[in-house]
Scaffold this motif. Structure first.
Motif, short mmCIF file in Angstrom:
data_model
loop_
_atom_site.label_atom_id
_atom_site.label_comp_id
_atom_site.label_asym_id
_atom_site.label_seq_id
_atom_site.Cartn_x
_atom_site.Cartn_y
_atom_site.Cartn_z
N THR A 172 30.64 40.53 30.89
CA THR A 172 29.81 41.20 29.88
C THR A 172 30.34 42.58 29.52
O THR A 172 30.20 43.03 28.38
N ALA A 173 30.97 43.26 30.46
CA ALA A 173 31.57 44.56 30.15
C ALA A 173 32.77 44.38 29.23
O ALA A 173 32.95 45.12 28.26
N ALA A 174 33.60 43.38 29.52
CA ALA A 174 34.80 43.13 28.72
C ALA A 174 34.45 42.78 27.28
O ALA A 174 35.18 43.15 26.35
N LEU A 175 33.34 42.07 27.08
CA LEU A 175 32.94 41.65 25.74
C LEU A 175 31.93 42.62 25.13
O LEU A 175 31.18 42.25 24.23
N ASP A 176 31.93 43.85 25.64
CA ASP A 176 31.13 44.93 25.05
C ASP A 176 29.64 44.61 25.03
O ASP A 176 28.93 44.90 24.06
N GLY A 177 29.14 44.03 26.11
CA GLY A 177 27.74 43.63 26.18
C GLY A 177 26.79 44.81 26.33
O GLY A 177 27.16 45.88 26.82
N ARG A 178 25.54 44.58 25.88
CA ARG A 178 24.48 45.58 25.99
C ARG A 178 23.28 44.95 26.69
O ARG A 178 22.85 43.85 26.34
N CYS A 179 22.75 45.66 27.66
CA CYS A 179 21.60 45.20 28.43
C CYS A 179 20.31 45.60 27.73
O CYS A 179 20.17 46.72 27.25
N SER A 184 33.03 40.40 19.37
CA SER A 184 33.70 40.22 20.66
C SER A 184 34.00 38.75 20.91
O SER A 184 35.03 38.40 21.52
N LEU A 185 33.11 37.87 20.47
CA LEU A 185 33.31 36.44 20.69
C LEU A 185 34.50 35.90 19.90
O LEU A 185 35.07 34.87 20.26
N ASP A 186 34.87 36.60 18.85
CA ASP A 186 35.99 36.18 18.01
C ASP A 186 37.32 36.76 18.46
O ASP A 186 38.35 36.57 17.80
N CYS A 187 37.32 37.46 19.58
CA CYS A 187 38.54 38.10 20.07
C CYS A 187 39.35 37.16 20.96
O CYS A 187 38.81 36.26 21.60
N SER A 231 43.24 38.64 44.81
CA SER A 231 42.49 38.71 46.06
C SER A 231 43.49 38.72 47.21
O SER A 231 44.62 38.23 47.09
N LEU A 232 43.08 39.27 48.33
CA LEU A 232 43.94 39.26 49.51
C LEU A 232 44.07 37.88 50.11
O LEU A 232 45.00 37.62 50.87
N TYR A 233 43.14 36.98 49.77
CA TYR A 233 43.12 35.64 50.35
C TYR A 233 43.05 34.60 49.24
O TYR A 233 42.60 34.87 48.13
N GLY A 234 43.48 33.39 49.56
CA GLY A 234 43.50 32.31 48.58
C GLY A 234 42.15 32.05 47.97
O GLY A 234 42.02 31.80 46.77
N LEU A 235 41.11 32.09 48.77
CA LEU A 235 39.75 31.86 48.29
C LEU A 235 38.87 33.06 48.62
O LEU A 235 37.71 32.92 48.98
N GLY A 236 39.43 34.24 48.50
CA GLY A 236 38.69 35.44 48.85
C GLY A 236 37.99 36.07 47.66
O GLY A 236 38.19 35.71 46.50
N ARG A 237 37.14 37.05 47.95
CA ARG A 237 36.43 37.80 46.92
C ARG A 237 37.44 38.57 46.08
O ARG A 237 38.48 39.02 46.58
N SER A 238 37.12 38.74 44.82
CA SER A 238 38.01 39.48 43.92
C SER A 238 38.24 40.89 44.43
O SER A 238 37.30 41.64 44.68
N GLY A 239 39.52 41.25 44.56
CA GLY A 239 39.86 42.62 44.89
C GLY A 239 40.20 43.41 43.64
O GLY A 239 40.04 44.62 43.59
N VAL A 240 40.65 42.67 42.62
CA VAL A 240 40.99 43.24 41.32
C VAL A 240 40.66 42.19 40.27
O VAL A 240 40.98 41.01 40.45
N LEU A 241 40.02 42.60 39.19
CA LEU A 241 39.77 41.68 38.08
C LEU A 241 39.92 42.48 36.79
O LEU A 241 39.20 43.44 36.57
N VAL A 242 40.91 42.08 35.99
CA VAL A 242 41.24 42.82 34.77
C VAL A 242 41.18 41.86 33.59
O VAL A 242 41.69 40.74 33.65
N ILE A 243 40.54 42.31 32.51
CA ILE A 243 40.38 41.50 31.30
C ILE A 243 40.84 42.30 30.09
O ILE A 243 40.47 43.47 29.93
N GLY A 244 41.65 41.66 29.26
CA GLY A 244 42.08 42.27 28.02
C GLY A 244 41.46 41.54 26.84
O GLY A 244 41.25 40.32 26.89
N VAL A 245 41.15 42.28 25.78
CA VAL A 245 40.54 41.72 24.58
C VAL A 245 41.28 42.27 23.36
O VAL A 245 41.42 43.49 23.21
#
Length: 274
Positions: free
Chosen positions: A123-130, A171-174, A182-196
């Motif tokens: 939601t942050a990447a697609l410029d969402g508003r709460c 944003s939906l048209d982008c 992640s440090l592990y194959g099925l681990g929690r995200s350590g880094v998540l980056v999104i480009g639009v």
């Protein structure tokens, strides 16, 4: 986990004064995951009847706070907009069982405000508003990037409710690009980056989450150079805002954020030139 201090569960449709010890109950995957000794009553949102996933007249997408991850995944699969693949990528970033997928809610993920929350990333990447509703009925809208203020911190007053998140039609048209580490194959995200990349005006936005204590969204009128992007990230994220826990040291998160951001910059630049 049993919450043995909770004495009552109230239907959110039944008006009653908010009182100390109350908490909203959505999916409950966090509430029931650990002791909550301060809670005395849960206000259940399960029967509100909110449409989980709806397009507004102007083409925006409103996602109810009670929309589950499974429902979001199914609904997004039927979308034909360019940004549709990003929904599934972020849903998969949970790395959770089908039980969690069918119970955990979009609103709960945002309100927990954990750095690795993939609904925050989406939601942050697609410029969402709460859309936030106070106990007196007053409403306010806050960008997702301002709603989550730190690890476990959010701009939510006592008794205030996150009703929905709206993603603008533009944003939906982008075109989007997604990277996760992640440090592990099925681990929690350590880094998540999104480009639009917005094909309408050529603007570029990069959102960094999981590696930082809060979502960081950078916007450029045109795709930046590698140096400009690196400088912008370094300026936007203070040294103490790189997250530090067992899923990754700040130095590793910072390094991977820069690396994945450059991969995304090149991918979207190349796609834009075709």
């Amino acid at each position: 986990m049993d919450l043995n201090t909770v004495m009552e569960i109230r239907d959110a449709r039944d008006p009653a004064p908010w009182r100390p010890g109350d908490a909203w109950l959505g999916g409950g995957t966090y509430l029931f995951s650990e002791p909550q000794p301060h809670l005395r009553r849960l206000v259940d949102l399960g029967r509100t009847g909110w449409r989980p996933f709806a397009r507004t007249p102007d083409g925006s997408l409103e996602i109810a706070a009670t929309c589950t991850v499974a429902r979001l995944s199914r609904s997004a699969a039927a979308m034909t907009v360019p940004a549709a693949p990003l929904f599934e990528q972020c849903c998969r970033a949970f790395l959770a069982s089908f039980k969690i997928w069918n119970t955990a809610t979009v609103g709960g993920n945002l309100c927990n405000a954990l750095p690795a929350g993939p609904m925050i990333s989406l939601t942050a990447a697609l410029d969402g508003r709460c859309l936030l509703i106070a106990q007196d009925g007053s409403r306010r809208r806050v960008p997702v990037t301002a709603f989550v203020t730190g690890a476990g911190r959010k701009d939510l007053a006592e008794g205030e409710l996150l009703r929905s998140v709206t993603l603008p039609a533009r944003s939906l048209d982008c075109r989007t690009a997604f990277r996760q580490a992640s440090l592990y194959g099925l681990g929690r995200s350590g880094v998540l980056v999104i480009g639009v990349l917005d094909p309408a005006d050529g603007s570029f936005a990069l959102t960094v989450t999981a590696s930082t204590v809060r979502p960081v969204r950078l916007w450029f009128p045109l795709p930046p150079t590698a140096g400009a992007l690196r400088t912008a990230i370094g300026s936007a994220v203070a040294d103490d805002e790189w997250f530090d826990d067992i899923h990754g040291l700040p130095e590793w998160r910072r390094h991977m954020s820069f690396r994945l951001a450059e991969e995304i910059r090149r991918e979207l630049r190349d796609r834009g030139e075709r």
